[in-house]
Design a protein around this motif. Structure first.
Motif, PDB file in Angstrom:
ATOM      1  N   SER A 191     -18.068  35.469-108.521  1.00  0.00           N
ATOM      2  CA  SER A 191     -16.776  35.954-109.035  1.00  0.00           C
ATOM      3  C   SER A 191     -15.579  35.124-108.602  1.00  0.00           C
ATOM      4  O   SER A 191     -14.587  35.070-109.320  1.00  0.00           O
ATOM      5  N   MET A 192     -15.639  34.507-107.420  1.00  0.00           N
ATOM      6  CA  MET A 192     -14.449  33.795-106.943  1.00  0.00           C
ATOM      7  C   MET A 192     -14.469  32.310-107.312  1.00  0.00           C
ATOM      8  O   MET A 192     -13.633  31.544-106.867  1.00  0.00           O
ATOM      9  N   ILE A 193     -15.398  31.919-108.163  1.00  0.00           N
ATOM     10  CA  ILE A 193     -15.556  30.501-108.470  1.00  0.00           C
ATOM     11  C   ILE A 193     -15.080  30.175-109.890  1.00  0.00           C
ATOM     12  O   ILE A 193     -14.974  31.044-110.762  1.00  0.00           O
ATOM     13  N   ASP A 194     -14.771  28.903-110.082  1.00  0.00           N
ATOM     14  CA  ASP A 194     -14.553  28.350-111.412  1.00  0.00           C
ATOM     15  C   ASP A 194     -15.832  27.669-111.868  1.00  0.00           C
ATOM     16  O   ASP A 194     -16.419  28.020-112.880  1.00  0.00           O
ATOM     17  N   ARG A 195     -16.287  26.670-111.052  1.00  0.00           N
ATOM     18  CA  ARG A 195     -17.555  25.995-111.341  1.00  0.00           C
ATOM     19  C   ARG A 195     -18.201  25.571-110.029  1.00  0.00           C
ATOM     20  O   ARG A 195     -17.517  25.111-109.107  1.00  0.00           O
ATOM     21  N   VAL A 196     -19.509  25.761-109.971  1.00  0.00           N
ATOM     22  CA  VAL A 196     -20.267  25.392-108.771  1.00  0.00           C
ATOM     23  C   VAL A 196     -21.247  24.281-109.103  1.00  0.00           C
ATOM     24  O   VAL A 196     -22.021  24.382-110.062  1.00  0.00           O
ATOM     25  N   THR A 197     -21.211  23.198-108.323  1.00  0.00           N
ATOM     26  CA  THR A 197     -22.272  22.198-108.298  1.00  0.00           C
ATOM     27  C   THR A 197     -22.575  21.918-106.838  1.00  0.00           C
ATOM     28  O   THR A 197     -21.795  22.283-105.944  1.00  0.00           O
ATOM     29  N   PHE A 198     -23.705  21.257-106.565  1.00  0.00           N
ATOM     30  CA  PHE A 198     -24.006  20.916-105.184  1.00  0.00           C
ATOM     31  C   PHE A 198     -23.056  19.851-104.655  1.00  0.00           C
ATOM     32  O   PHE A 198     -22.890  19.703-103.440  1.00  0.00           O
ATOM     33  N   ALA A 199     -22.400  19.159-105.542  1.00  0.00           N
ATOM     34  CA  ALA A 199     -21.447  18.139-105.113  1.00  0.00           C
ATOM     35  C   ALA A 199     -20.089  18.740-104.781  1.00  0.00           C
ATOM     36  O   ALA A 199     -19.434  18.336-103.818  1.00  0.00           O
ATOM     37  N   LYS A 200     -19.676  19.764-105.558  1.00  0.00           N
ATOM     38  CA  LYS A 200     -18.336  20.309-105.359  1.00  0.00           C
ATOM     39  C   LYS A 200     -18.223  21.660-106.068  1.00  0.00           C
ATOM     40  O   LYS A 200     -18.832  21.867-107.122  1.00  0.00           O
ATOM     41  N   THR A 201     -17.454  22.551-105.475  1.00  0.00           N
ATOM     42  CA  THR A 201     -17.156  23.834-106.099  1.00  0.00           C
ATOM     43  C   THR A 201     -15.650  23.952-106.299  1.00  0.00           C
ATOM     44  O   THR A 201     -14.869  23.615-105.412  1.00  0.00           O
ATOM     45  N   THR A 202     -15.265  24.426-107.466  1.00  0.00           N
ATOM     46  CA  THR A 202     -13.858  24.728-107.711  1.00  0.00           C
ATOM     47  C   THR A 202     -13.705  26.235-107.826  1.00  0.00           C
ATOM     48  O   THR A 202     -14.641  26.943-108.226  1.00  0.00           O
ATOM     49  N   TYR A 203     -12.521  26.728-107.473  1.00  0.00           N
ATOM     50  CA  TYR A 203     -12.331  28.167-107.310  1.00  0.00           C
ATOM     51  C   TYR A 203     -11.479  28.768-108.416  1.00  0.00           C
ATOM     52  O   TYR A 203     -10.634  28.097-109.025  1.00  0.00           O
ATOM     53  N   ALA A 204     -11.697  30.049-108.622  1.00  0.00           N
ATOM     54  CA  ALA A 204     -10.919  30.796-109.608  1.00  0.00           C
ATOM     55  C   ALA A 204      -9.486  30.962-109.125  1.00  0.00           C
ATOM     56  O   ALA A 204      -9.211  30.908-107.924  1.00  0.00           O
ATOM     57  N   PRO A 205      -8.563  31.174-110.035  1.00  0.00           N
ATOM     58  CA  PRO A 205      -7.198  31.480-109.614  1.00  0.00           C
ATOM     59  C   PRO A 205      -7.129  32.867-108.992  1.00  0.00           C
ATOM     60  O   PRO A 205      -8.058  33.672-109.164  1.00  0.00           O
ATOM     61  N   PRO A 206      -6.057  33.174-108.260  1.00  0.00           N
ATOM     62  CA  PRO A 206      -5.890  34.532-107.729  1.00  0.00           C
ATOM     63  C   PRO A 206      -5.767  35.520-108.896  1.00  0.00           C
ATOM     64  O   PRO A 206      -5.296  35.156-109.975  1.00  0.00           O
ATOM     65  N   PRO A 207      -6.186  36.767-108.691  1.00  0.00           N
ATOM     66  CA  PRO A 207      -6.730  37.336-107.460  1.00  0.00           C
ATOM     67  C   PRO A 207      -8.232  37.126-107.283  1.00  0.00           C
ATOM     68  O   PRO A 207      -8.775  37.376-106.214  1.00  0.00           O
ATOM     69  N   GLY A 208      -8.916  36.644-108.356  1.00  0.00           N
ATOM     70  CA  GLY A 208     -10.358  36.493-108.279  1.00  0.00           C
ATOM     71  C   GLY A 208     -10.829  35.606-107.148  1.00  0.00           C
ATOM     72  O   GLY A 208     -11.899  35.809-106.582  1.00  0.00           O
ATOM     73  N   ARG A 209     -10.007  34.623-106.793  1.00  0.00           N
ATOM     74  CA  ARG A 209     -10.358  33.692-105.714  1.00  0.00           C
ATOM     75  C   ARG A 209     -10.673  34.412-104.410  1.00  0.00           C
ATOM     76  O   ARG A 209     -11.441  33.923-103.578  1.00  0.00           O
ATOM     77  N   PHE A 210     -10.084  35.582-104.225  1.00  0.00           N
ATOM     78  CA  PHE A 210     -10.231  36.306-102.959  1.00  0.00           C
ATOM     79  C   PHE A 210     -11.161  37.518-103.080  1.00  0.00           C
ATOM     80  O   PHE A 210     -11.195  38.358-102.185  1.00  0.00           O
ATOM     81  N   GLU A 211     -11.900  37.619-104.178  1.00  0.00           N
ATOM     82  CA  GLU A 211     -12.737  38.796-104.415  1.00  0.00           C
ATOM     83  C   GLU A 211     -14.189  38.371-104.648  1.00  0.00           C
ATOM     84  O   GLU A 211     -14.771  38.606-105.713  1.00  0.00           O
ATOM     85  N   ALA A 212     -14.787  37.780-103.635  1.00  0.00           N
ATOM     86  CA  ALA A 212     -16.167  37.323-103.744  1.00  0.00           C
ATOM     87  C   ALA A 212     -17.128  38.510-103.826  1.00  0.00           C
ATOM     88  O   ALA A 212     -16.965  39.506-103.125  1.00  0.00           O
ATOM     89  N   GLY A 213     -18.136  38.375-104.678  1.00  0.00           N
ATOM     90  CA  GLY A 213     -19.173  39.384-104.755  1.00  0.00           C
ATOM     91  C   GLY A 213     -18.848  40.515-105.711  1.00  0.00           C
ATOM     92  O   GLY A 213     -17.762  40.581-106.291  1.00  0.00           O
ATOM     93  N   THR A 214     -19.802  41.433-105.864  1.00  0.00           N
ATOM     94  CA  THR A 214     -19.590  42.594-106.720  1.00  0.00           C
ATOM     95  C   THR A 214     -18.580  43.527-106.071  1.00  0.00           C
ATOM     96  O   THR A 214     -18.735  43.921-104.916  1.00  0.00           O
ATOM     97  N   PRO A 215     -17.529  43.895-106.778  1.00  0.00           N
ATOM     98  CA  PRO A 215     -16.475  44.714-106.164  1.00  0.00           C
ATOM     99  C   PRO A 215     -16.853  46.178-106.063  1.00  0.00           C
ATOM    100  O   PRO A 215     -17.892  46.607-106.583  1.00  0.00           O
ATOM    101  N   HIS A 216     -15.990  46.934-105.403  1.00  0.00           N
ATOM    102  CA  HIS A 216     -16.173  48.385-105.291  1.00  0.00           C
ATOM    103  C   HIS A 216     -15.660  49.008-106.587  1.00  0.00           C
ATOM    104  O   HIS A 216     -14.575  49.586-106.649  1.00  0.00           O
ATOM    105  N   ILE A 217     -16.462  48.901-107.633  1.00  0.00           N
ATOM    106  CA  ILE A 217     -16.037  49.265-108.980  1.00  0.00           C
ATOM    107  C   ILE A 217     -15.615  50.730-109.055  1.00  0.00           C
ATOM    108  O   ILE A 217     -14.517  51.074-109.500  1.00  0.00           O
ATOM    109  N   VAL A 218     -16.515  51.591-108.612  1.00  0.00           N
ATOM    110  CA  VAL A 218     -16.265  53.032-108.713  1.00  0.00           C
ATOM    111  C   VAL A 218     -15.111  53.441-107.804  1.00  0.00           C
ATOM    112  O   VAL A 218     -14.307  54.317-108.148  1.00  0.00           O
ATOM    113  N   GLY A 219     -15.005  52.783-106.642  1.00  0.00           N
ATOM    114  CA  GLY A 219     -13.888  53.072-105.757  1.00  0.00           C
ATOM    115  C   GLY A 219     -12.555  52.766-106.410  1.00  0.00           C
ATOM    116  O   GLY A 219     -11.567  53.492-106.226  1.00  0.00           O
ATOM    117  N   ALA A 220     -12.507  51.680-107.182  1.00  0.00           N
ATOM    118  CA  ALA A 220     -11.263  51.338-107.871  1.00  0.00           C
ATOM    119  C   ALA A 220     -10.884  52.418-108.877  1.00  0.00           C
ATOM    120  O   ALA A 220      -9.704  52.802-108.985  1.00  0.00           O
TER     121      ALA A 220
END
Length: 407
Positions: free
Chosen positions: A256-285
């Protein structure tokens, strides 16, 4: 709002019937630790798990798409609730503790250097002390502590004399979780920005009690937890100015917090996704959405007036008992801390529990404040929308019993 009766703004606040976990005759006075949940929040969570559950952001099937829309709608609801300029300024985290740690690691950890200083206050919760100590030790920064006024407020006059251009961050509680004292946030912001420092405000105790507009307040970071706002545990919010989030690196890596992943380099998503790695607390939201709707339906101005009246009633009655020492200002927001001469707060809490009165007793994750007050612990009664004068009467009657038992 479905499931809740209309409420007149002039009518006495009588919300007890909305809370299924509070039985008749039980005075729940530990809202500052965690608020009980109204039925509409329970229903929203049950419905999400039982009828509409699916993951978000990844699925191409209809239910997942619908859940994604509902989940992201919560971000917009939070933004409106706290006066954020954009939903993208609101990051979902596990709680205010994680929000502060995120700022400590991703902003302070990259911006501070040896010789820089951080300003805290004497009344901060451990969650607004320890993360800064950890980052300060790592980068070689130092921490200063602002004292309190005689009635337990952060002494902004003292802070004005203490701040220098070496201070890069100020982190303060909007409302003390022990004393209930309310910070003059606009002045604190002015002082911090006056020396070029950023300022973080811990809003855990303020968001459930006071109207909050982060844009008007002018702070740089604002954090709060859902479970103190009549919502579920395991969810919190970090609000930060968009330019600060854009410049911050991610804290955790994963889905979720990524734009593109390769073994050479990973680029990240813009905020707020950049700071929300993994499956979120969907039901809690979704539960948080229902909680915000519930609070807004009543009105925070009305909630604050209700809790202020209960605080005044409690302080007047407890203050008439000779052995009771009241702590904090008379106009504290929803919280009354006290001690009884010769009685440990744990004993106070135990005896009150026998009378079906639930309070918190201990250091409240504020040991430096306890040291400053000259006590090991305090007893703390904290109010919510479900409390009424009968709960104050039960508290006072229980305290009088404590004094009789201990002579």
């Amino acid at each position: 709002m479905a499931g809740r009766r209309p409420v007149s703004s002039a009518a006495p606040l009588d919300a007890l019937a909305d809370f299924p976990a509070i039985p008749a005759g039980w005075a729940y006075l530990d809202t500052a630790a965690t608020a009980q949940k109204p039925q509409v929040v329970v229903d929203a969570i049950t419905r999400a798990y039982g009828e509409t559950y699916a993951t978000v952001h990844r699925g191409v099937y209809a239910r997942s798409a619908d859940m994604t829309v509902a989940y992201e709608a919560v971000r917009g609801r939070v933004a409106r609730f706290i006066g954020a300029a954009s939903p993208e300024e609101c990051v979902f985290v596990r709680g205010a503790t994680e929000a502060i740690n995120l700022v400590a690691q991703c902003w302070a950890g990259t911006q501070l250097k040896a010789g820089d200083r951080i300003m805290l206050s004497m009344l901060e919760h451990h969650s607004n002390i320890v993360p800064w100590q950890m980052v300060a030790e790592r980068v070689g920064a130092a921490i200063d502590v602002c004292p309190l006024t005689a009635d337990g407020r952060i002494d902004l006059d003292a802070m004005a004399t203490m701040l220098t251009d070496r201070h890069k961050l100020v982190a303060l509680a909007h409302v003390s979780n022990v004393l209930g004292s309310v910070l003059d946030v606009p002045r604190a912001v002015e002082l911090a920005h006056g020396v070029g420092a950023k300022i973080l405000i811990d809003g855990c105790q303020s968001v459930p009690r006071l109207p909050v507009d982060v844009t008007a307040l002018g702070c740089d970071f604002y954090v709060f937890s859902a479970h103190k706002l009549y919502g579920p545990t395991g969810l919190g919010v970090l609000w930060a100015r968009a330019d600060l989030l854009d410049a911050m690196p991610p804290w955790q890596g994963g889905g979720s917090m990524i734009d593109r992943v390769t073994f050479a380099k990973t680029t990240y998503a813009p905020p707020p996704g950049r700071f929300e790695a993994g499956t979120p607390h969907i039901v809690g939201a979704l539960g948080l959405h229902a909680a915000i709707d519930y609070v807004d339906d009543i009105g925070l101005t009305r909630i604050h007036a209700h809790e202020t009246a209960l605080v005044a009633q409690a302080r007047e009655a407890l203050g008439s008992i000779n052995s009771v020492r009241l702590l904090g200002p008379d106009d504290s927001a929803g919280i009354v801390s006290f001690t009884i001469e010769g009685v440990h707060p744990h004993d106070i809490g135990t005896i009150l529990d026998e009378a079906q009165v639930a309070i918190r007793a201990g250091h409240h994750c504020a040991q430096p404040l306890m040291d400053a007050l000259g006590v090991e612990a305090t007893a703390r009664a904290s109010f919510g929308v479900y409390n009424g004068p009968q709960d104050v009467e039960a508290l006072v009657k229980g305290v009088e019993r404590v004094t009789r038992i201990f002579g």
